[in-house]
Design a protein around this motif. Sequence first.
Motif, PDB file in Angstrom:
ATOM      1  N   LEU A 150     -28.675  29.628  69.765  1.00 60.00           N
ATOM      2  CA  LEU A 150     -28.689  28.581  70.548  1.00 60.00           C
ATOM      3  C   LEU A 150     -27.311  28.065  70.860  1.00 60.00           C
ATOM      4  CD1 LEU A 150     -30.551  26.458  72.039  1.00 60.00           C
ATOM      5  CD2 LEU A 150     -30.802  25.531  70.218  1.00 60.00           C
ATOM      6  N   PRO A 151     -26.522  27.696  69.610  1.00 64.10           N
ATOM      7  CA  PRO A 151     -25.331  27.182  69.861  1.00 64.10           C
ATOM      8  C   PRO A 151     -24.199  27.791  70.901  1.00 64.10           C
ATOM      9  CG  PRO A 151     -25.779  27.128  67.468  1.00 64.10           C
ATOM     10  CD  PRO A 151     -26.912  28.015  68.108  1.00 64.10           C
ATOM     11  N   HIS A 152     -24.208  29.186  70.986  1.00 64.47           N
ATOM     12  CA  HIS A 152     -23.421  29.852  71.796  1.00 64.47           C
ATOM     13  C   HIS A 152     -24.133  30.330  73.050  1.00 64.47           C
ATOM     14  CE1 HIS A 152     -24.795  33.285  70.016  1.00 64.47           C
ATOM     15  NE2 HIS A 152     -24.673  33.868  71.128  1.00 64.47           N
ATOM     16  N   GLY A 153     -25.448  30.332  72.730  1.00 67.95           N
ATOM     17  CA  GLY A 153     -26.290  30.685  74.007  1.00 67.95           C
ATOM     18  C   GLY A 153     -26.355  29.802  75.177  1.00 67.95           C
ATOM     19  N   ILE A 154     -25.965  28.461  74.729  1.00 66.81           N
ATOM     20  CA  ILE A 154     -26.225  27.488  75.525  1.00 66.81           C
ATOM     21  C   ILE A 154     -24.977  27.840  76.784  1.00 66.81           C
ATOM     22  CG2 ILE A 154     -25.642  25.121  76.192  1.00 66.81           C
ATOM     23  CD1 ILE A 154     -26.912  24.592  73.338  1.00 66.81           C
ATOM     24  N   PHE A 155     -24.005  28.445  76.360  1.00 60.90           N
ATOM     25  CA  PHE A 155     -22.926  28.706  77.421  1.00 60.90           C
ATOM     26  C   PHE A 155     -23.076  30.133  77.827  1.00 60.90           C
ATOM     27  CE2 PHE A 155     -21.446  25.390  74.663  1.00 60.90           C
ATOM     28  CZ  PHE A 155     -21.221  24.396  75.598  1.00 60.90           C
ATOM     29  N   GLU A 156     -23.527  31.221  76.938  1.00 54.18           N
ATOM     30  CA  GLU A 156     -23.346  32.309  77.425  1.00 54.18           C
ATOM     31  C   GLU A 156     -24.356  32.885  78.373  1.00 54.18           C
ATOM     32  OE1 GLU A 156     -23.806  36.790  74.827  1.00 54.18           O
ATOM     33  OE2 GLU A 156     -22.647  34.910  73.774  1.00 54.18           O
ATOM     34  N   LEU A 157     -25.571  32.229  78.230  1.00 59.31           N
ATOM     35  CA  LEU A 157     -26.693  32.691  79.012  1.00 59.31           C
ATOM     36  C   LEU A 157     -26.541  32.031  80.494  1.00 59.31           C
ATOM     37  CD1 LEU A 157     -29.621  33.712  79.147  1.00 59.31           C
ATOM     38  CD2 LEU A 157     -30.700  31.699  78.634  1.00 59.31           C
ATOM     39  N   PRO A 158     -26.051  30.718  80.743  1.00 58.51           N
ATOM     40  CA  PRO A 158     -25.614  30.583  81.813  1.00 58.51           C
ATOM     41  C   PRO A 158     -24.597  31.431  82.540  1.00 58.51           C
ATOM     42  CG  PRO A 158     -25.860  28.481  80.588  1.00 58.51           C
ATOM     43  CD  PRO A 158     -26.189  29.681  79.679  1.00 58.51           C
ATOM     44  N   ALA A 159     -23.641  31.840  81.689  1.00 59.62           N
ATOM     45  CA  ALA A 159     -22.651  32.625  82.058  1.00 59.62           C
ATOM     46  C   ALA A 159     -23.283  33.978  82.638  1.00 59.62           C
ATOM     47  CB  ALA A 159     -21.696  33.082  81.218  1.00 59.62           C
ATOM     48  N   THR A 160     -24.287  34.458  82.084  1.00 65.89           N
ATOM     49  CA  THR A 160     -24.952  35.937  82.458  1.00 65.89           C
ATOM     50  C   THR A 160     -25.617  35.830  83.644  1.00 65.89           C
ATOM     51  OG1 THR A 160     -24.923  36.470  80.065  1.00 65.89           O
ATOM     52  CG2 THR A 160     -26.624  37.752  81.548  1.00 65.89           C
ATOM     53  N   PHE A 162     -16.677  33.678  89.120  1.00 67.91           N
ATOM     54  CA  PHE A 162     -16.097  34.354  88.208  1.00 67.91           C
ATOM     55  C   PHE A 162     -15.319  33.535  87.055  1.00 67.91           C
ATOM     56  CE2 PHE A 162     -12.680  37.002  86.251  1.00 67.91           C
ATOM     57  CZ  PHE A 162     -13.390  37.933  85.618  1.00 67.91           C
ATOM     58  N   ILE A 163     -14.613  32.599  87.815  1.00 63.71           N
ATOM     59  CA  ILE A 163     -13.984  31.394  86.885  1.00 63.71           C
ATOM     60  C   ILE A 163     -14.643  30.867  86.072  1.00 63.71           C
ATOM     61  CG2 ILE A 163     -12.248  29.501  87.079  1.00 63.71           C
ATOM     62  CD1 ILE A 163     -10.832  30.517  89.671  1.00 63.71           C
ATOM     63  N   ILE A 164     -15.826  30.457  86.608  1.00 61.40           N
ATOM     64  CA  ILE A 164     -16.849  29.598  85.939  1.00 61.40           C
ATOM     65  C   ILE A 164     -17.439  30.609  84.697  1.00 61.40           C
ATOM     66  CG2 ILE A 164     -18.980  28.426  85.808  1.00 61.40           C
ATOM     67  CD1 ILE A 164     -18.466  27.352  88.514  1.00 61.40           C
ATOM     68  N   ILE A 165     -17.845  31.756  84.882  1.00 68.78           N
ATOM     69  CA  ILE A 165     -18.132  32.573  83.840  1.00 68.78           C
ATOM     70  C   ILE A 165     -16.960  32.793  82.823  1.00 68.78           C
ATOM     71  CG2 ILE A 165     -18.623  34.915  83.366  1.00 68.78           C
ATOM     72  CD1 ILE A 165     -19.923  35.245  86.286  1.00 68.78           C
ATOM     73  N   LEU A 166     -15.819  32.846  83.084  1.00 66.62           N
ATOM     74  CA  LEU A 166     -14.636  33.066  82.192  1.00 66.62           C
ATOM     75  C   LEU A 166     -14.722  31.978  80.962  1.00 66.62           C
ATOM     76  CD1 LEU A 166     -11.631  34.167  84.251  1.00 66.62           C
ATOM     77  CD2 LEU A 166     -12.878  35.481  82.273  1.00 66.62           C
ATOM     78  N   VAL A 167     -14.838  30.562  81.830  1.00 67.07           N
ATOM     79  CA  VAL A 167     -14.770  29.307  80.971  1.00 67.07           C
ATOM     80  C   VAL A 167     -16.001  29.465  80.096  1.00 67.07           C
ATOM     81  CG1 VAL A 167     -14.890  26.911  81.009  1.00 67.07           C
ATOM     82  CG2 VAL A 167     -13.438  27.944  82.670  1.00 67.07           C
ATOM     83  N   LEU A 168     -17.146  29.544  80.641  1.00 64.24           N
ATOM     84  CA  LEU A 168     -18.320  29.488  79.795  1.00 64.24           C
ATOM     85  C   LEU A 168     -18.294  30.627  78.532  1.00 64.24           C
ATOM     86  CD1 LEU A 168     -21.054  29.157  82.457  1.00 64.24           C
ATOM     87  CD2 LEU A 168     -20.378  27.276  80.691  1.00 64.24           C
ATOM     88  N   LEU A 169     -17.697  31.658  78.984  1.00 67.90           N
ATOM     89  CA  LEU A 169     -17.611  32.809  77.872  1.00 67.90           C
ATOM     90  C   LEU A 169     -16.482  32.658  76.950  1.00 67.90           C
ATOM     91  CD1 LEU A 169     -18.396  35.993  79.968  1.00 67.90           C
ATOM     92  CD2 LEU A 169     -19.935  34.944  78.185  1.00 67.90           C
ATOM     93  N   ILE A 170     -15.615  31.857  77.317  1.00 66.86           N
ATOM     94  CA  ILE A 170     -14.595  31.627  76.226  1.00 66.86           C
ATOM     95  C   ILE A 170     -14.960  30.648  75.356  1.00 66.86           C
ATOM     96  CG2 ILE A 170     -12.340  30.057  75.799  1.00 66.86           C
ATOM     97  CD1 ILE A 170     -11.371  31.495  78.646  1.00 66.86           C
ATOM     98  N   ILE A 171     -15.861  29.590  75.771  1.00 67.52           N
ATOM     99  CA  ILE A 171     -16.457  28.587  74.886  1.00 67.52           C
ATOM    100  C   ILE A 171     -17.513  29.220  73.901  1.00 67.52           C
ATOM    101  CG2 ILE A 171     -18.096  26.515  74.744  1.00 67.52           C
ATOM    102  CD1 ILE A 171     -16.501  25.671  77.556  1.00 67.52           C
ATOM    103  N   ALA A 172     -18.306  30.207  74.691  1.00 65.97           N
ATOM    104  CA  ALA A 172     -19.290  30.684  73.727  1.00 65.97           C
ATOM    105  C   ALA A 172     -18.804  31.637  72.800  1.00 65.97           C
ATOM    106  CB  ALA A 172     -20.319  31.642  74.804  1.00 65.97           C
ATOM    107  N   ALA A 173     -17.624  32.186  72.908  1.00 70.15           N
ATOM    108  CA  ALA A 173     -17.011  33.157  72.109  1.00 70.15           C
ATOM    109  C   ALA A 173     -16.424  32.428  70.867  1.00 70.15           C
ATOM    110  CB  ALA A 173     -15.851  34.088  72.694  1.00 70.15           C
ATOM    111  N   ILE A 174     -15.935  31.276  71.336  1.00 68.60           N
ATOM    112  CA  ILE A 174     -15.535  30.283  70.160  1.00 68.60           C
ATOM    113  C   ILE A 174     -16.451  30.002  69.198  1.00 68.60           C
ATOM    114  CG2 ILE A 174     -14.245  28.302  69.530  1.00 68.60           C
ATOM    115  CD1 ILE A 174     -12.582  28.688  72.432  1.00 68.60           C
ATOM    116  N   ILE A 175     -17.587  29.493  70.071  1.00 70.07           N
ATOM    117  CA  ILE A 175     -18.639  29.044  68.945  1.00 70.07           C
ATOM    118  C   ILE A 175     -19.340  30.021  68.299  1.00 70.07           C
ATOM    119  CG2 ILE A 175     -21.142  27.931  69.151  1.00 70.07           C
ATOM    120  CD1 ILE A 175     -19.917  26.337  71.784  1.00 70.07           C
ATOM    121  N   GLU A 176     -19.554  31.192  68.971  1.00 76.17           N
ATOM    122  CA  GLU A 176     -20.017  32.244  68.261  1.00 76.17           C
ATOM    123  C   GLU A 176     -19.229  32.667  67.077  1.00 76.17           C
ATOM    124  OE1 GLU A 176     -22.406  36.591  69.162  1.00 76.17           O
ATOM    125  OE2 GLU A 176     -21.243  35.553  70.818  1.00 76.17           O
ATOM    126  N   ALA A 177     -18.259  32.686  67.038  1.00 78.53           N
ATOM    127  CA  ALA A 177     -17.270  33.186  66.082  1.00 78.53           C
ATOM    128  C   ALA A 177     -17.214  32.140  65.046  1.00 78.53           C
ATOM    129  CB  ALA A 177     -15.776  33.479  66.781  1.00 78.53           C
TER     130      ALA A 177
END
Length: 144
Positions: free
Chosen positions: A64-74, A118-133
């Motif tokens: 859930l914590p990172h998925g909130i950002f990663e799933l919309p990016a996907t 693509f830019i929105i995906i980049l931002v969402l995935l950066i946030i998701a990666a920080i949360i996931e890590a």
Amino acid sequence: MPENPTVYNEAIFLFQNNIRANIIIMIGGLLFSIFSVLGIIMNGLIIGFTYTLVTPIQFIVGILPHGIFELPATILSLVGAFIITKLEINLLNALFKKRLKEEINKSDKLVKDIVLTFIIILVLLIIAAIIEAGVTPVLLSMVS
């Protein structure tokens, strides 16, 4: 995975894997989004399989914590694939009607939509990666 993972190295690793997957999904739009849809289905199957391996609370805390950002990016990567497919169909249609130059001139909105997606995906995935890590391991250690 890095040999001595720091949160930063882990986030970079996760971001690279996720952006690669999302780019592949978007590029699948060139093949009429067929493989893009299949990629999204596979992603869902993997998430579902993961659910069978852990307790429900571990699943929620782990996803859930990172998925909130990663799933919309996907999902947005699939939207990007559909936009690319639309652009491709428009250009092919114009080619057959001998109006390719006109269609290329009209296609700027779709190209802008692809870039913005693509830019929105980049931002969402950066946030998701920080949360996931950084956050997810801490939360998982609290429920394991």
